[in-house]
Design a protein around this motif. Structure first.
Motif, PDB file in Angstrom:
ATOM      1  N   TYR A   1      56.499 -73.197 101.737  1.00 37.45           N
ATOM      2  CA  TYR A   1      57.528 -72.088 100.940  1.00 37.45           C
ATOM      3  C   TYR A   1      57.997 -73.111  99.623  1.00 37.45           C
ATOM      4  O   TYR A   1      58.593 -71.845  99.521  1.00 37.45           O
ATOM      5  CB  TYR A   1      58.536 -71.396 101.877  1.00 37.45           C
ATOM      6  CG  TYR A   1      59.196 -72.614 102.567  1.00 37.45           C
ATOM      7  CD1 TYR A   1      60.418 -72.779 101.812  1.00 37.45           C
ATOM      8  CD2 TYR A   1      58.918 -73.661 103.801  1.00 37.45           C
ATOM      9  CE1 TYR A   1      61.872 -73.533 102.570  1.00 37.45           C
ATOM     10  CE2 TYR A   1      59.813 -74.118 104.808  1.00 37.45           C
ATOM     11  CZ  TYR A   1      60.880 -74.791 103.745  1.00 37.45           C
ATOM     12  OH  TYR A   1      62.159 -75.262 104.414  1.00 37.45           O
ATOM     13  N   ASP A   2      57.759 -73.728  99.158  1.00 37.57           N
ATOM     14  CA  ASP A   2      58.083 -73.969  97.723  1.00 37.57           C
ATOM     15  C   ASP A   2      56.780 -73.434  96.452  1.00 37.57           C
ATOM     16  O   ASP A   2      56.746 -73.625  95.995  1.00 37.57           O
ATOM     17  CB  ASP A   2      58.026 -75.210  97.361  1.00 37.57           C
ATOM     18  CG  ASP A   2      56.861 -76.009  98.080  1.00 37.57           C
ATOM     19  OD1 ASP A   2      55.645 -75.157  98.326  1.00 37.57           O
ATOM     20  OD2 ASP A   2      56.093 -77.830  97.316  1.00 37.57           O
ATOM     21  N   PHE A   3      57.156 -71.785  96.196  1.00 35.79           N
ATOM     22  CA  PHE A   3      56.577 -70.996  95.859  1.00 35.79           C
ATOM     23  C   PHE A   3      56.112 -71.265  94.695  1.00 35.79           C
ATOM     24  O   PHE A   3      54.910 -70.519  93.816  1.00 35.79           O
ATOM     25  CB  PHE A   3      56.468 -69.285  96.375  1.00 35.79           C
ATOM     26  CG  PHE A   3      56.713 -69.057  97.212  1.00 35.79           C
ATOM     27  CD1 PHE A   3      56.253 -69.163  99.125  1.00 35.79           C
ATOM     28  CD2 PHE A   3      58.695 -69.034  98.388  1.00 35.79           C
ATOM     29  CE1 PHE A   3      55.728 -68.920  99.420  1.00 35.79           C
ATOM     30  CE2 PHE A   3      58.256 -69.000  99.648  1.00 35.79           C
ATOM     31  CZ  PHE A   3      57.834 -68.286 100.636  1.00 35.79           C
ATOM     32  N   ASN A   4      57.367 -71.150  93.527  1.00 37.52           N
ATOM     33  CA  ASN A   4      57.249 -72.533  92.141  1.00 37.52           C
ATOM     34  C   ASN A   4      56.145 -73.338  92.210  1.00 37.52           C
ATOM     35  O   ASN A   4      55.611 -73.664  90.635  1.00 37.52           O
ATOM     36  CB  ASN A   4      58.827 -72.804  92.492  1.00 37.52           C
ATOM     37  CG  ASN A   4      58.755 -74.786  92.717  1.00 37.52           C
ATOM     38  OD1 ASN A   4      58.705 -74.488  94.009  1.00 37.52           O
ATOM     39  ND2 ASN A   4      59.220 -75.012  91.871  1.00 37.52           N
ATOM     40  N   LYS A   5      55.590 -73.895  92.679  1.00 44.46           N
ATOM     41  CA  LYS A   5      54.780 -74.362  92.670  1.00 44.46           C
ATOM     42  C   LYS A   5      53.181 -74.097  92.648  1.00 44.46           C
ATOM     43  O   LYS A   5      52.314 -74.533  91.625  1.00 44.46           O
ATOM     44  CB  LYS A   5      54.464 -75.892  93.581  1.00 44.46           C
ATOM     45  CG  LYS A   5      55.499 -76.639  93.714  1.00 44.46           C
ATOM     46  CD  LYS A   5      54.817 -77.580  94.713  1.00 44.46           C
ATOM     47  CE  LYS A   5      56.146 -78.983  94.878  1.00 44.46           C
ATOM     48  NZ  LYS A   5      55.830 -79.477  95.672  1.00 44.46           N
ATOM     49  N   ALA A   6      53.257 -72.741  92.889  1.00 43.47           N
ATOM     50  CA  ALA A   6      52.016 -71.917  92.326  1.00 43.47           C
ATOM     51  C   ALA A   6      50.707 -71.636  91.059  1.00 43.47           C
ATOM     52  O   ALA A   6      49.922 -72.445  91.708  1.00 43.47           O
ATOM     53  CB  ALA A   6      52.363 -70.721  92.834  1.00 43.47           C
ATOM     54  N   PRO A   7      51.662 -72.216  90.118  1.00 36.57           N
ATOM     55  CA  PRO A   7      51.107 -72.060  89.342  1.00 36.57           C
ATOM     56  C   PRO A   7      50.261 -73.220  89.663  1.00 36.57           C
ATOM     57  O   PRO A   7      48.694 -73.821  88.699  1.00 36.57           O
ATOM     58  CB  PRO A   7      52.200 -72.044  88.261  1.00 36.57           C
ATOM     59  CG  PRO A   7      53.574 -71.526  88.457  1.00 36.57           C
ATOM     60  CD  PRO A   7      53.721 -71.883  90.234  1.00 36.57           C
ATOM     61  N   GLU A   8      51.093 -74.599  89.329  1.00 35.93           N
ATOM     62  CA  GLU A   8      50.092 -75.544  89.969  1.00 35.93           C
ATOM     63  C   GLU A   8      48.747 -76.129  90.970  1.00 35.93           C
ATOM     64  O   GLU A   8      48.086 -76.629  90.093  1.00 35.93           O
ATOM     65  CB  GLU A   8      50.928 -77.334  89.660  1.00 35.93           C
ATOM     66  CG  GLU A   8      51.216 -77.923  90.774  1.00 35.93           C
ATOM     67  CD  GLU A   8      52.662 -78.517  91.425  1.00 35.93           C
ATOM     68  OE1 GLU A   8      52.067 -80.004  91.938  1.00 35.93           O
ATOM     69  OE2 GLU A   8      53.711 -78.852  90.609  1.00 35.93           O
ATOM     70  N   TYR A   9      48.261 -74.930  91.495  1.00 32.23           N
ATOM     71  CA  TYR A   9      48.138 -75.205  92.775  1.00 32.23           C
ATOM     72  C   TYR A   9      47.359 -74.107  91.514  1.00 32.23           C
ATOM     73  O   TYR A   9      45.956 -74.240  92.479  1.00 32.23           O
ATOM     74  CB  TYR A   9      48.423 -74.611  93.906  1.00 32.23           C
ATOM     75  CG  TYR A   9      49.521 -75.379  94.658  1.00 32.23           C
ATOM     76  CD1 TYR A   9      49.547 -76.632  94.134  1.00 32.23           C
ATOM     77  CD2 TYR A   9      50.688 -74.792  95.838  1.00 32.23           C
ATOM     78  CE1 TYR A   9      50.186 -77.855  94.951  1.00 32.23           C
ATOM     79  CE2 TYR A   9      51.270 -75.737  96.093  1.00 32.23           C
ATOM     80  CZ  TYR A   9      51.195 -77.356  95.920  1.00 32.23           C
ATOM     81  OH  TYR A   9      52.677 -77.926  96.729  1.00 32.23           O
TER      82      TYR A   9
END
Lengths: 521, 521
Positions: free
Chosen positions: A327-335
């Motif tokens: 739930y570390d949504f801030n990682k979405a761009p890197e993913y």
């Protein structure tokens, strides 16, 4: 040789009653259509064959479905009592013919034909990925997953299976994660997926058609509610040894499951739940399961694998979308950059009051996490684990919902479905969390921030209507008039603010967890 | 030669009236004590000397303070009007003597003596680090920082400076971050720290004693309220060119500030706020400022430097504690391992309703962040930035508080001061966030988790009393009786639960943001 062909209407409304011509050679003219099926519904062909020996391991049957110059080979399965079935989900309207193939003479060379009509009503076809990071139905209808978790809903027993369906009828979720292999539930199950030897040990060479047929009814129930079934094929919560079967049994099981289920248009394949907690399987084996599923699924349903701590490499080409337990949504761009695929946060902990920390989020926090997922251009999955009296399941196995986030998630789904047809893309690096479509749509979610006003950096010269959104109280409040950025704007960043007056200043509620959407007029 | 010696009582109650013998050679016998001062209060020696030329750059004066065989050299400073002062905070009781040193004959060779008595009342001496990750006063009294931010409180003008002090009198904070160099406030300040040339440009060779004397009154106000003054020596919010002065001016300013302020027992040195936003200074320069402060501060006050985005290397030996602008409290273990020092999250964003995202947290989120800091074995600093009418300061410059987290932070401070004398150490890797002292004290904070009950993994065979804590409603509810772990415990982890019944099961409120403390009976 008895070449009776059994013609069945599939158990559910989706099925087509197919008439097979009693005999045919490949040179025979295509038979006249005797029945019709809607596009993306299920055709089920039943053939009678041997019931002696081990039909699961000794006999193979398939059928070739043909529309014009296009032919599709579909593997069949043994359904018990000497009945062999081949199921197919035709994906184009038209006049289809079929022919059965088997080294077993009873099962070989049957032919038939059927008419596929255009889909109607709520039948929009299976879900596929779309616009790189999103989903849609095969007919182009937008689909944005707002899922929940009912792991045991297919083998929970009554009245809980019916309760699950009744709850899902109104809860607002459009995807359910469920296990195909059983979970220990503290009581005997109605059946198990494999037979047992006389001594009580597993006979892993013989599947139990009754078990699978029962699970299929639940998957069909979901389909009837327009809910996608994210079918988990392996998991670590095992009471029978199914998590550590020999390699050839895993393949047998997978082929059987795919042959039975690939004709359900709402099926997604989740190769495993918490694959990394299944210590008996290696990474090449997990890859192989994806390969088997791809090989045997004529309809190419969505494929993912869900982890606990160790992510699977979601860049692998057979993975259609990421299914994360994070739930570390801030990682979405890197993913997104790494995988280039849709991202589902398929376990973001559960609303509840369990002792375990994954099972006791407040409804507010669960609601917040869904918003954070959506504003990151991604999707989340709900779960609900409140303590229940002995014998009563928690929602994440099935039964009844106890929490209060579900209506808020339904509201968020309605917001998203109202404002976009293509999905929300994150404005990466935006000063406040926001997503949408440049020059068209800007959805902001302020999370724990509570600015009293904000000069929104909207593009110049475009008229927008603005709507305040209260995610918890589920209200949408349109602001009067339109908003248009003109001249120099006051842009707020951590470095400061330009002093130029702005035409895009909006007075905000000054409380946390609020949202606002700007839609081009 | 006029060798008048001016004898002054320091402006504030702390000061000692020192009598200097009018003349002395180094061979003269130590003069009889003429006055006394409390340990950790301030002695201020005033000497008359030249007022012509540039006393700031041309003249040096110091004094040697001697107790038995121990001598301490203390740099003095020019206070204007021909008056030179040397200030010292004596740290041991006893009969001290002093002698002035200068190449300027008027200022050299004065002597005197004074008696230092033991500290009384609320005077516990300056704060130092203790128990590696914590703080205490010099007399051993525990000190746990619960700070706030009033950057401009020393030069805000009235009535706002008095408002600040009045607010701090009851707000419950025991540390304030404040700037020594001015911030632009949209109006003229009462004075500036440097003189100006006739053409209006800065005369960076001449400091303005009136400016510093005024700031000192505010620092003394804080001292009178038992509030530590985290004095920020450089910052990037500049309207006069003070952030990019020549290297020799920076040194002049630092020595002057240290000479004036090191005798205030509540002073901490914050070399800079957001040092990395001061683009004109290099890392070796920042290191050098630490060195200068250490060199000239006879009382070795606490030293840190506050960053914006780029952390300073807090492992450097001249740094006494980390002063972070972050709120990723889960990194505390790695920072402790890297630095081995106390950690202060000195900016965790501010409660407020500003447009900028650092200035609009809800009170609930600010309260939560303080709890997360404390449960990580660290400390946090508050700020409050609500929009105000023109001309009215926001609290983070000074004036009045607008938010509602402050009473909750005060409550948390009271909880911590009640349950520990040494500070809370994080139980790293614990299943739920917890801190305390093994076998003695266990404080749990459940954050967004809301378990209905939990079997706390307390050590075997020790009786604990338990108290439920509601951080928002500020209640402490003792549970009846005592709790003692006996036999095998039910330990809950993500892997599951042992089924053994536990004697440490506690029914919890089943709502988020709750805490509980177990204290050994």
């Amino acid at each position: 040789m008895d070449r009776r062909t059994m013609i069945q209407r599939s158990a559910a409304a989706l099925g087509a009653a197919l008439t097979a011509s009693p005999s045919a050679s490949s040179a025979a003219p295509a038979p006249a259509p005797s029945t019709s099926v809607e596009q993306w519904d299920r055709c089920e062909l039943s053939l009678h064959g041997p019931s002696s020996g081990n039909p699961f391991t000794d006999i193979e049957v398939s059928a070739t479905f043909t529309l014009g110059h296009r032919s599709v080979d579909v593997a069949g399965f043994y359904d018990g009592e000497g009945v062999y079935k081949v199921r197919y989900m035709p994906d184009e309207p038209g006049h289809w013919v079929w022919r059965s193939n088997s080294k077993t003479p009873d099962l070989n060379g049957h032919t038939g034909a059927f008419e596929v009509t255009k889909a109607t009503g709520a039948n929009h076809g299976p879900v596929t990925t779309a616009h790189q990071y999103h989903f849609q139905h095969a007919d182009g209808t937008p689909y944005f997953p707002f899922g929940t978790t009912c792991y045991a809903m297919a083998f929970l027993g009554e009245p809980f299976e019916q309760q699950t369906i009744d709850t899902l009828r109104t809860a607002g979720f459009n995807k359910v994660r469920l296990c195909l292999l059983p979970k220990p539930l503290g009581h005997d199950l109605f059946a198990l997926p494999f037979e047992k030897h006389a001594d009580g040990s597993n006979d892993l060479t013989r599947l139990n058609p009754a078990y699978f047929a029962h699970c299929e009814r639940r998957i069909q129930d979901l389909c009837d509610l327009d809910i996608q079934a994210d079918v988990i094929l392996f998991h670590p919560y095992d009471g029978w040894g199914y998590k550590s079967m020999p390699a050839e049994v895993n393949d047998l099981y997978l082929k059987y499951a795919v042959a039975r289920l690939a004709s359900f248009r709402n099926v997604w394949w989740s190769v495993a739940n918490e694959y990394d907690l299944v210590k008996s399987k290696t990474m090449p084996e997990w890859d192989h399961y994806f390969h088997v599923i791809q090989q045997y699924d004529p309809s190419s349903h969505l494929r993912s694998i869900h982890h606990s701590r160790v992510q699977y490499d979601n860049s692998k080409p057979w993975v259609t979308h990421a299914s994360l337990q994070q739930y570390d949504f801030n990682k979405a761009p890197e993913y997104r950059a790494a995988w280039g695929k849709p991202i589902l946060w398929d376990e973001i902990q559960y609303e509840g009051n369990f002792s375990r920390r994954w099972g006791n989020l407040s409804a507010e926090e669960m609601t917040r996490r869904f918003w954070l997922a959506v504003i990151a251009g991604t999707y989340a999955t709900h779960g609900d684990t409140f303590n229940q009296p002995k014998g009563i399941p928690v929602w994440s196995d099935g039964g009844k919902l106890s929490g209060t986030s579900a209506p808020r998630i339904k509201f968020l789904r309605e917001v998203v479905e109202k404002i976009t047809k293509v999905g929300l893309n994150e404005f990466e690096g935006a000063y406040y969390l926001s997503a949408g479509t440049p020059n068209q749509l800007y959805l902001y979610y302020f999370d724990f921030h509570q600015p009293a006003e904000y000069d929104f950096p909207l593009p110049q010269g475009i008229d927008f209507k603005a709507t305040l959104i209260d995610p918890w109280n589920m209200t949408m409040t349109p602001l009067p008039g339109t908003i248009r950025a003109v001249g120099k704007q006051k842009v707020t960043t951590d470095e400061g603010e330009a002093s130029t007056a702005s035409s895009t200043r909006v007075t905000l509620p000054g409380k946390p967890y609020q949202a606002i959407v700007f839609e081009k007029v």
